[in-house]
Scaffold this motif. Structure first.
Motif, PDB file in Angstrom:
ATOM      1  N   THR A  20      28.282  41.806  40.660  1.00 55.83           N
ATOM      2  CA  THR A  20      29.391  41.895  39.708  1.00 55.83           C
ATOM      3  C   THR A  20      30.419  42.916  40.176  1.00 55.83           C
ATOM      4  OG1 THR A  20      27.916  41.257  37.925  1.00 55.83           O
ATOM      5  CG2 THR A  20      29.987  42.277  37.290  1.00 55.83           C
ATOM      6  N   TYR A  21      29.984  43.980  40.808  1.00 54.91           N
ATOM      7  CA  TYR A  21      30.915  44.984  41.326  1.00 54.91           C
ATOM      8  C   TYR A  21      31.766  44.403  42.455  1.00 54.91           C
ATOM      9  CZ  TYR A  21      32.694  49.214  43.501  1.00 54.91           C
ATOM     10  OH  TYR A  21      33.511  50.166  44.035  1.00 54.91           O
ATOM     11  N   VAL A  22      31.127  43.640  43.358  1.00 59.45           N
ATOM     12  CA  VAL A  22      31.818  43.089  44.516  1.00 59.45           C
ATOM     13  C   VAL A  22      32.629  41.844  44.143  1.00 59.45           C
ATOM     14  CG1 VAL A  22      31.465  42.029  46.785  1.00 59.45           C
ATOM     15  CG2 VAL A  22      30.139  44.031  46.122  1.00 59.45           C
ATOM     16  N   ALA A  23      32.059  40.976  43.306  1.00 59.75           N
ATOM     17  CA  ALA A  23      32.710  39.701  42.969  1.00 59.75           C
ATOM     18  C   ALA A  23      32.568  39.398  41.480  1.00 59.75           C
ATOM     19  CB  ALA A  23      32.112  38.586  43.810  1.00 59.75           C
ATOM     20  N   PRO A  24      33.318  40.088  40.628  1.00 59.11           N
ATOM     21  CA  PRO A  24      33.206  39.843  39.189  1.00 59.11           C
ATOM     22  C   PRO A  24      33.572  38.408  38.811  1.00 59.11           C
ATOM     23  CG  PRO A  24      35.098  41.229  39.649  1.00 59.11           C
ATOM     24  CD  PRO A  24      34.334  41.093  40.923  1.00 59.11           C
ATOM     25  N   CYS A  25      34.375  37.755  39.651  1.00 60.51           N
ATOM     26  CA  CYS A  25      34.746  36.366  39.367  1.00 60.51           C
ATOM     27  C   CYS A  25      33.516  35.456  39.412  1.00 60.51           C
ATOM     28  CB  CYS A  25      35.808  35.883  40.348  1.00 60.51           C
ATOM     29  SG  CYS A  25      35.370  36.069  42.085  1.00 60.51           S
ATOM     30  N   TYR A  26      32.540  35.757  40.253  1.00 61.65           N
ATOM     31  CA  TYR A  26      31.319  34.962  40.336  1.00 61.65           C
ATOM     32  C   TYR A  26      30.515  35.082  39.036  1.00 61.65           C
ATOM     33  CZ  TYR A  26      26.670  33.448  41.723  1.00 61.65           C
ATOM     34  OH  TYR A  26      25.461  32.810  41.767  1.00 61.65           O
ATOM     35  N   THR A  27      30.330  36.301  38.562  1.00 64.39           N
ATOM     36  CA  THR A  27      29.573  36.521  37.334  1.00 64.39           C
ATOM     37  C   THR A  27      30.270  35.891  36.137  1.00 64.39           C
ATOM     38  OG1 THR A  27      28.740  38.584  38.260  1.00 64.39           O
ATOM     39  CG2 THR A  27      28.489  38.285  35.895  1.00 64.39           C
ATOM     40  N   ALA A  28      31.596  36.011  36.069  1.00 68.89           N
ATOM     41  CA  ALA A  28      32.350  35.402  34.971  1.00 68.89           C
ATOM     42  C   ALA A  28      32.193  33.883  35.001  1.00 68.89           C
ATOM     43  CB  ALA A  28      33.825  35.784  35.060  1.00 68.89           C
ATOM     44  N   GLY A  29      32.240  33.303  36.190  1.00 72.08           N
ATOM     45  CA  GLY A  29      32.067  31.853  36.329  1.00 72.08           C
ATOM     46  C   GLY A  29      30.673  31.396  35.929  1.00 72.08           C
ATOM     47  N   LYS A  30      29.654  32.138  36.312  1.00 69.73           N
ATOM     48  CA  LYS A  30      28.281  31.772  35.949  1.00 69.73           C
ATOM     49  C   LYS A  30      28.045  31.887  34.450  1.00 69.73           C
ATOM     50  CE  LYS A  30      25.733  30.497  38.787  1.00 69.73           C
ATOM     51  NZ  LYS A  30      25.575  29.105  39.203  1.00 69.73           N
ATOM     52  N   ASN A  31      28.635  32.892  33.801  1.00 72.76           N
ATOM     53  CA  ASN A  31      28.533  32.996  32.348  1.00 72.76           C
ATOM     54  C   ASN A  31      29.210  31.817  31.677  1.00 72.76           C
ATOM     55  OD1 ASN A  31      27.063  35.364  32.300  1.00 72.76           O
ATOM     56  ND2 ASN A  31      28.853  36.669  32.077  1.00 72.76           N
ATOM     57  N   ALA A  32      30.366  31.406  32.193  1.00 72.86           N
ATOM     58  CA  ALA A  32      31.075  30.249  31.633  1.00 72.86           C
ATOM     59  C   ALA A  32      30.243  28.984  31.816  1.00 72.86           C
ATOM     60  CB  ALA A  32      32.439  30.097  32.295  1.00 72.86           C
ATOM     61  N   GLU A  33      29.625  28.845  32.975  1.00 70.87           N
ATOM     62  CA  GLU A  33      28.793  27.673  33.247  1.00 70.87           C
ATOM     63  C   GLU A  33      27.601  27.603  32.284  1.00 70.87           C
ATOM     64  OE1 GLU A  33      27.248  25.713  37.305  1.00 70.87           O
ATOM     65  OE2 GLU A  33      26.469  27.731  36.931  1.00 70.87           O
ATOM     66  N   ALA A  34      27.069  28.752  31.905  1.00 69.58           N
ATOM     67  CA  ALA A  34      25.913  28.796  31.006  1.00 69.58           C
ATOM     68  C   ALA A  34      26.224  28.239  29.622  1.00 69.58           C
ATOM     69  CB  ALA A  34      25.401  30.239  30.879  1.00 69.58           C
ATOM     70  N   VAL A  35      27.503  28.233  29.239  1.00 64.33           N
ATOM     71  CA  VAL A  35      27.883  27.707  27.921  1.00 64.33           C
ATOM     72  C   VAL A  35      28.628  26.384  28.033  1.00 64.33           C
ATOM     73  CG1 VAL A  35      27.895  29.928  26.743  1.00 64.33           C
ATOM     74  CG2 VAL A  35      29.985  29.114  27.839  1.00 64.33           C
ATOM     75  N   GLY A  36      28.617  25.778  29.216  1.00 63.70           N
ATOM     76  CA  GLY A  36      29.196  24.456  29.387  1.00 63.70           C
ATOM     77  C   GLY A  36      30.642  24.433  29.837  1.00 63.70           C
ATOM     78  N   ASP A  37      31.227  25.583  30.131  1.00 64.34           N
ATOM     79  CA  ASP A  37      32.590  25.626  30.654  1.00 64.34           C
ATOM     80  C   ASP A  37      32.554  25.501  32.169  1.00 64.34           C
ATOM     81  OD1 ASP A  37      33.532  25.967  28.084  1.00 64.34           O
ATOM     82  OD2 ASP A  37      33.763  28.136  28.256  1.00 64.34           O
ATOM     83  N   SER A  38      33.721  25.377  32.773  1.00 66.54           N
ATOM     84  CA  SER A  38      33.808  25.204  34.216  1.00 66.54           C
ATOM     85  C   SER A  38      33.631  26.537  34.946  1.00 66.54           C
ATOM     86  CB  SER A  38      35.159  24.601  34.588  1.00 66.54           C
ATOM     87  OG  SER A  38      35.333  24.598  35.994  1.00 66.54           O
ATOM     88  N   CYS A  39      32.600  26.609  35.752  1.00 67.48           N
ATOM     89  CA  CYS A  39      32.326  27.802  36.555  1.00 67.48           C
ATOM     90  C   CYS A  39      33.475  28.040  37.534  1.00 67.48           C
ATOM     91  CB  CYS A  39      31.013  27.617  37.314  1.00 67.48           C
ATOM     92  SG  CYS A  39      30.625  28.939  38.477  1.00 67.48           S
ATOM     93  N   ILE A  40      33.914  26.981  38.197  1.00 65.10           N
ATOM     94  CA  ILE A  40      34.965  27.092  39.208  1.00 65.10           C
ATOM     95  C   ILE A  40      36.282  27.542  38.574  1.00 65.10           C
ATOM     96  CG2 ILE A  40      36.322  25.810  40.922  1.00 65.10           C
ATOM     97  CD1 ILE A  40      33.422  26.252  41.757  1.00 65.10           C
ATOM     98  N   MET A  41      36.669  26.912  37.454  1.00 67.25           N
ATOM     99  CA  MET A  41      37.935  27.241  36.819  1.00 67.25           C
ATOM    100  C   MET A  41      37.974  28.720  36.400  1.00 67.25           C
ATOM    101  SD  MET A  41      39.760  25.944  33.333  1.00 67.25           S
ATOM    102  CE  MET A  41      38.763  27.019  32.320  1.00 67.25           C
TER     103      MET A  41
END
Length: 83
Positions: A21-42
């Motif tokens: 999360t420190y190095v790539a917060p965008c990855y963690t944000a995407g994975k959290n979105a994916e967990a609730v059915g949103d687009s990880c990539i977007m």
């Protein structure tokens, strides 16, 4: 009512996730979105290119996680969605 599995500074319980999360917060944000059915990539790409817009979508995903887990809605929790 549900509870978060970690507190506000509980990220140090999982040092690997903390470093990712420190190095790539965008990855963690995407994975959290994916967990609730949103687009990880977007969400991940928006967070990376337009951080303020990405933070908004990441907060929306945390809000959905909070609703799924049955965590009480209060002003304190709404502000933590952005953190």
């Amino acid at each position: 009512m549900g509870e978060w599995s970690n507190g506000l500074c509980g990220c140090f319980n999982n040092i690997t996730l903390c470093l990712i999360t420190y190095v790539a917060p965008c990855y963690t944000a995407g994975k959290n979105a994916e967990a609730v059915g949103d687009s990880c990539i977007m969400v991940g790409v928006l967070y990376w290119i337009f951080p303020l817009i990405g933070i908004y979508f990441a907060a929306q995903a945390r809000g959905k996680i909070r609703e799924q887990k049955g965590i009480e809605v209060s002003v304190l929790y709404l502000s933590k969605d952005c953190l």
